[in-house]
Scaffold this active site. Sequence first.
Site, PDB file in Angstrom:
ATOM      1  N   ARG A  37       0.815  -1.192  -0.094  1.00 12.39           N
ATOM      2  CA  ARG A  37       0.076   0.005  -0.257  1.00 12.39           C
ATOM      3  C   ARG A  37       0.751   1.169   0.017  1.00 12.39           C
ATOM      4  O   ARG A  37       1.689   1.446   0.804  1.00 12.39           O
ATOM      5  CB  ARG A  37      -0.826   0.119   1.210  1.00 12.39           C
ATOM      6  CG  ARG A  37      -2.011  -1.042   1.442  1.00 12.39           C
ATOM      7  CD  ARG A  37      -3.091  -1.175   0.213  1.00 12.39           C
ATOM      8  NE  ARG A  37      -3.687  -2.248   0.428  1.00 12.39           N
ATOM      9  CZ  ARG A  37      -4.460  -2.776  -0.555  1.00 12.39           C
ATOM     10  NH1 ARG A  37      -4.175  -2.618  -2.041  1.00 12.39           N
ATOM     11  NH2 ARG A  37      -5.366  -3.945  -0.301  1.00 12.39           N
ATOM     12  N   GLU A  38       0.765   2.230  -0.959  1.00 13.41           N
ATOM     13  CA  GLU A  38       1.271   3.415  -1.104  1.00 13.41           C
ATOM     14  C   GLU A  38       0.854   4.444  -0.402  1.00 13.41           C
ATOM     15  O   GLU A  38      -0.485   4.760  -0.599  1.00 13.41           O
ATOM     16  CB  GLU A  38       1.618   3.692  -2.574  1.00 13.41           C
ATOM     17  CG  GLU A  38       2.431   2.624  -3.227  1.00 13.41           C
ATOM     18  CD  GLU A  38       2.201   2.752  -4.724  1.00 13.41           C
ATOM     19  OE1 GLU A  38       2.790   1.901  -5.730  1.00 13.41           O
ATOM     20  OE2 GLU A  38       1.596   3.405  -5.269  1.00 13.41           O
ATOM     21  N   GLU A  92      -6.814  30.885   8.836  1.00 11.06           N
ATOM     22  CA  GLU A  92      -6.734  30.818   7.217  1.00 11.06           C
ATOM     23  C   GLU A  92      -7.826  31.595   6.681  1.00 11.06           C
ATOM     24  O   GLU A  92      -7.710  32.488   5.831  1.00 11.06           O
ATOM     25  CB  GLU A  92      -7.198  29.327   6.767  1.00 11.06           C
ATOM     26  CG  GLU A  92      -5.892  28.505   7.077  1.00 11.06           C
ATOM     27  CD  GLU A  92      -4.605  28.757   5.988  1.00 11.06           C
ATOM     28  OE1 GLU A  92      -4.726  29.375   4.887  1.00 11.06           O
ATOM     29  OE2 GLU A  92      -3.595  28.126   6.198  1.00 11.06           O
ATOM     30  N   GLU A  96      -6.390  34.618   4.189  1.00 11.54           N
ATOM     31  CA  GLU A  96      -6.796  34.417   3.006  1.00 11.54           C
ATOM     32  C   GLU A  96      -7.863  35.410   2.455  1.00 11.54           C
ATOM     33  O   GLU A  96      -7.871  35.713   1.085  1.00 11.54           O
ATOM     34  CB  GLU A  96      -7.238  32.961   2.633  1.00 11.54           C
ATOM     35  CG  GLU A  96      -6.048  32.186   2.709  1.00 11.54           C
ATOM     36  CD  GLU A  96      -6.348  30.601   1.911  1.00 11.54           C
ATOM     37  OE1 GLU A  96      -7.370  30.602   1.463  1.00 11.54           O
ATOM     38  OE2 GLU A  96      -5.293  29.729   1.700  1.00 11.54           O
ATOM     39  N   PRO A 114      -9.237   8.532   0.274  1.00  8.32           N
ATOM     40  CA  PRO A 114      -9.010   7.555   1.186  1.00  8.32           C
ATOM     41  C   PRO A 114      -8.268   6.280   0.452  1.00  8.32           C
ATOM     42  O   PRO A 114      -7.764   5.559   1.300  1.00  8.32           O
ATOM     43  CB  PRO A 114     -10.432   7.121   1.554  1.00  8.32           C
ATOM     44  CG  PRO A 114     -11.384   7.584   0.360  1.00  8.32           C
ATOM     45  CD  PRO A 114     -10.700   8.828  -0.090  1.00  8.32           C
ATOM     46  N   GLY A 115      -8.116   6.149  -0.729  1.00  4.58           N
ATOM     47  CA  GLY A 115      -7.240   5.471  -1.504  1.00  4.58           C
ATOM     48  C   GLY A 115      -5.953   5.300  -1.150  1.00  4.58           C
ATOM     49  O   GLY A 115      -5.135   4.283  -1.266  1.00  4.58           O
ATOM     50  N   GLU A 119      -5.034  12.376   4.313  1.00  7.59           N
ATOM     51  CA  GLU A 119      -5.703  13.843   4.800  1.00  7.59           C
ATOM     52  C   GLU A 119      -7.123  13.899   5.182  1.00  7.59           C
ATOM     53  O   GLU A 119      -7.822  13.275   4.375  1.00  7.59           O
ATOM     54  CB  GLU A 119      -5.533  14.778   3.277  1.00  7.59           C
ATOM     55  CG  GLU A 119      -5.875  16.132   3.565  1.00  7.59           C
ATOM     56  CD  GLU A 119      -6.048  16.902   2.396  1.00  7.59           C
ATOM     57  OE1 GLU A 119      -5.789  18.132   2.296  1.00  7.59           O
ATOM     58  OE2 GLU A 119      -6.528  16.432   1.370  1.00  7.59           O
ATOM     59  N   GLU A 140       4.218  32.919   2.800  1.00  7.46           N
ATOM     60  CA  GLU A 140       4.948  33.891   1.728  1.00  7.46           C
ATOM     61  C   GLU A 140       5.061  33.172   0.533  1.00  7.46           C
ATOM     62  O   GLU A 140       5.346  34.174  -0.702  1.00  7.46           O
ATOM     63  CB  GLU A 140       6.382  34.178   2.101  1.00  7.46           C
ATOM     64  CG  GLU A 140       7.194  33.067   2.507  1.00  7.46           C
ATOM     65  CD  GLU A 140       8.933  33.346   2.363  1.00  7.46           C
ATOM     66  OE1 GLU A 140       9.551  32.492   2.375  1.00  7.46           O
ATOM     67  OE2 GLU A 140       9.023  34.478   3.166  1.00  7.46           O
TER      68      GLU A 140
END
Lengths: 181, 181
Positions: A37-38, A92, A96, A114-115, A119, A140
Amino acid sequence: MKKFEEKTIHTEQIYKGKVISLQVDDVTLPNGKTSKRELVKHPGAVAIIPITKEGKLVFVEQYRKALERSTLEIPAGKLEPGESPEWTAERELEEETGYKTAKLEPITSFSTSPGFADEIVHMFLARDLEVVDEKADGDEDEFVELVELTLDEAFRMEREGRIFDAKTAYSLLYVQAKGLV
Amino acid sequence: MKKFEEKTIHTEQIYKGKVISLQVDDVTLPNGKTSKRELVKHPGAVAIIPITKEGKLVFVEQYRKALERSTLEIPAGKLEPGESPEWTAERELEEETGYKTAKLEPITSFSTSPGFADEIVHMFLARDLEVVDEKADGDEDEFVELVELTLDEAFRMEREGRIFDAKTAYSLLYVQAKGLV
């Protein structure tokens, strides 16, 4: 929540970067066989749906190197070490957009890919926006431009492909479903 | 669509895997400075919203090593070389659910993690499902279980965290917004 669990036999660390890391795990499958699994490791992120007092949605236009194009997205950013998602969302939003809010509402959290990646994006709603007196500087190496749109205009931007990411596409449907504007 | 473009000065290939690759690009920013971008390359994927004749949504439960947990997701899979998104969608629907349809409707496409990955998911709606006589086998390292839910049940699974990914969260709002069930 552990159905079909894949147990780790060995982890090979491939890369440790500024934002993401990459590892390849050898795993045992439910049938006893093994596979690889990568896996991309990411610190997690927040995204904010900012709605102005006039009922417009606030987007940022920015260049996305991964896509080799610019996109219109809701404000977002990754969690810094020690930050809670709420803090990151406040930071943020201000960096932003130059807006702040006393009313930051958590909506949901979801996995983006999810694969292959861990994150998780924590989604917030930001209403009753106030303009910040002295806008804090963002990263920056980040160049963004503010775009305020009605929901109809935003759906048009999505049809035209300028809005092109999952969290922003989700946001438009969420705002519509909840009748927020 | 090239606003704030970041031009590539140099690309370092870090890893080339079975599913994803990783490279680090040195880029020139709009202000003339330079920065690094960590970029995951992915072949792209499809996801299908399958709706049975009884008005139920079809999900697959599977273990997601990246998250170290199992999730309920709409059927999905990555594009194989030479496949169009439509072909992949037909194939994945059949392999993962044992259903087929003559009515595969493209909905939209979106980037899942524009900050670090080029993965694009092509979304399809599959209605008028028919049971396949002889179900094709899927990937030999993939273990999935079918779960059919009403839209209300699916929203409950989302609140309980068993549905936990962006494309599936998007799907539920899409089905609701379009009044598909």
